[in-house]
Design a protein around this motif. Sequence first.
Motif, PDB file in Angstrom:
ATOM      1  N   ALA A   1       0.826  -1.208   0.000  1.00 53.58           N
ATOM      2  CA  ALA A   1       0.000   0.000   0.000  1.00 53.58           C
ATOM      3  C   ALA A   1       0.866   1.267   0.000  1.00 53.58           C
ATOM      4  O   ALA A   1       0.520   2.270  -0.630  1.00 53.58           O
ATOM      5  CB  ALA A   1      -0.935  -0.006   1.208  1.00 53.58           C
ATOM      6  N   LEU A   2       2.005   1.214   0.681  1.00 50.81           N
ATOM      7  CA  LEU A   2       2.914   2.352   0.693  1.00 50.81           C
ATOM      8  C   LEU A   2       3.485   2.601  -0.695  1.00 50.81           C
ATOM      9  O   LEU A   2       3.557   3.752  -1.150  1.00 50.81           O
ATOM     10  CB  LEU A   2       4.047   2.113   1.692  1.00 50.81           C
ATOM     11  N   GLU A   3       3.906   1.549  -1.366  1.00 50.28           N
ATOM     12  CA  GLU A   3       4.450   1.714  -2.716  1.00 50.28           C
ATOM     13  C   GLU A   3       3.392   2.263  -3.671  1.00 50.28           C
ATOM     14  O   GLU A   3       3.692   3.074  -4.555  1.00 50.28           O
ATOM     15  CB  GLU A   3       4.994   0.376  -3.228  1.00 50.28           C
ATOM     16  N   ARG A   4       2.147   1.816  -3.488  1.00 50.39           N
ATOM     17  CA  ARG A   4       1.065   2.352  -4.323  1.00 50.39           C
ATOM     18  C   ARG A   4       0.857   3.838  -4.051  1.00 50.39           C
ATOM     19  O   ARG A   4       0.637   4.625  -4.981  1.00 50.39           O
ATOM     20  CB  ARG A   4      -0.224   1.586  -4.040  1.00 50.39           C
ATOM     21  N   ALA A   5       0.927   4.229  -2.788  1.00 54.27           N
ATOM     22  CA  ALA A   5       0.760   5.646  -2.430  1.00 54.27           C
ATOM     23  C   ALA A   5       1.873   6.488  -3.048  1.00 54.27           C
ATOM     24  O   ALA A   5       1.631   7.619  -3.495  1.00 54.27           O
ATOM     25  CB  ALA A   5       0.743   5.809  -0.913  1.00 54.27           C
ATOM     26  N   LYS A   6       3.084   5.962  -3.078  1.00 61.06           N
ATOM     27  CA  LYS A   6       4.189   6.690  -3.702  1.00 61.06           C
ATOM     28  C   LYS A   6       3.967   6.847  -5.209  1.00 61.06           C
ATOM     29  O   LYS A   6       4.253   7.915  -5.786  1.00 61.06           O
ATOM     30  CB  LYS A   6       5.506   5.966  -3.439  1.00 61.06           C
ATOM     31  N   ALA A   7       3.459   5.787  -5.833  1.00 65.25           N
ATOM     32  CA  ALA A   7       3.167   5.878  -7.272  1.00 65.25           C
ATOM     33  C   ALA A   7       2.056   6.895  -7.530  1.00 65.25           C
ATOM     34  O   ALA A   7       2.103   7.656  -8.503  1.00 65.25           O
ATOM     35  CB  ALA A   7       2.769   4.500  -7.807  1.00 65.25           C
ATOM     36  N   ASP A   8       1.061   6.912  -6.646  1.00 64.28           N
ATOM     37  CA  ASP A   8      -0.026   7.890  -6.787  1.00 64.28           C
ATOM     38  C   ASP A   8       0.504   9.313  -6.637  1.00 64.28           C
ATOM     39  O   ASP A   8       0.031  10.232  -7.321  1.00 64.28           O
ATOM     40  CB  ASP A   8      -1.110   7.634  -5.732  1.00 64.28           C
TER      41      ASP A   8
END
Length: 449
Positions: free
Chosen positions: A337-344
Amino acid sequence: MKTKQRRTVQLLASVLGAAMLLGSHSASALGLRQAYDLALQNDPTYQSAVYDNESGKEYKVIGRSGLLPSLSGYYNATKNRADITAPNFLGQLSTTHPEYFSRSAVVQLRQPVFSLDALARYKQGKAQSNYSELVFEGRAQDLALRLVTAYADALYADDQVALVEAQREMYAEQKKVNERLLAKGEGTRTDVLEIQARYDLSEAQLIESKDGRITARNTLSGMIGTEVDVLDGLNDTFRVIPLAPADYESWKKLALENSPEVQAQVAAIEAAKQEINKARSGHTPRLDFVASYSKNSSETINTLGQESTVRSIGVQLNVPLYQGGYVNAISRQAVAALERAKADLAAKTDKTLIEVRKQFNLAQSSVARIAALDKSVESSQLLIKATEQSIKGGVRINLDLLNAQQQLFTAKRDLAQARYGYLLASLRLRAAAGTLDADDVRTVAGYFR
């Protein structure tokens, strides 16, 4: 014929003047500032954002509660009936059935001393409240943009209707002139058919423009919560104010520092980091300070008729050992979820910078477009006068005057649209950069009378 042509041109000038004064101020006119104040109170989308933000503020309080002491109490009252078999004084076994009430009252205080889970929840709550506040800030800016856009659309729709009505009236007057000239043998059937075709087309355009005005006004009414009658129109002296700052790099820097959308995603990343800490805290011990006070009466059959008061104070250590792989699984989920937030964040940053560049270029090009259309209106007005003189001299024909008049209508409409576009581009640029506020709306309201 010369007198009739002069009357036609005079009628054109008068109806064009009426078209451009359609939004002039009156006692009942709705100004942009008034519309904005009404939208703050009545726009459903904004009101939803207000309550969503009120809810989001509580995340910080919820997270902090895990670090503060908790106080609990309970009271228990039970009616008991026992079967007791015991030798009597003669040595014989006998059974008795005593009935009694047990009562217990306890008050307990628990204060976390060491808890990674509680600390992570506190930091996550702060990040979530910050995220909610930034999202609300973005929605507040969105309200300003939607309101000014709806207001400008309603005014432009008024301009469209007024200009088409003016065009139709001009065609109707010219139609009468051509029919009289034809009846006297001074005109041609071609002139009559040409003006009839243009008149019929203007009728269809008027119906379409009126439908567009109804839609635009309904959109504005839905935002401000009241019916729209008359709106303040643009000032006659429209003055373009240069952008400040004047270069794109400065706007880019402002956007990276202040954009609510970007900063909200930064807060979302912080919340995702704390979600990882929450998950991993499942492998760490928890230490609590515990104090309790209890009063008991006839707690068991052995203490029948006895009352006790117990005061205790100490620490409690809870050490997790194994939970079937649960902690590892939710930790991996939190990392993803953290990596997704960074991509967002990267995606929203790119989107914001593209919007800043787009609106910056549009604001700059609108200045040149307004200047060009101002000249186009002036040129079109001069063209009508020149064409009128040429018709008197026999050099031009009726169709040339109609074309010149149509050119003026189009130039007037395009100029109004360019001015609205400039105002909206400047506001959208500020919104993308995260600097748009109520003062900017008031500044734009100064362009209307």
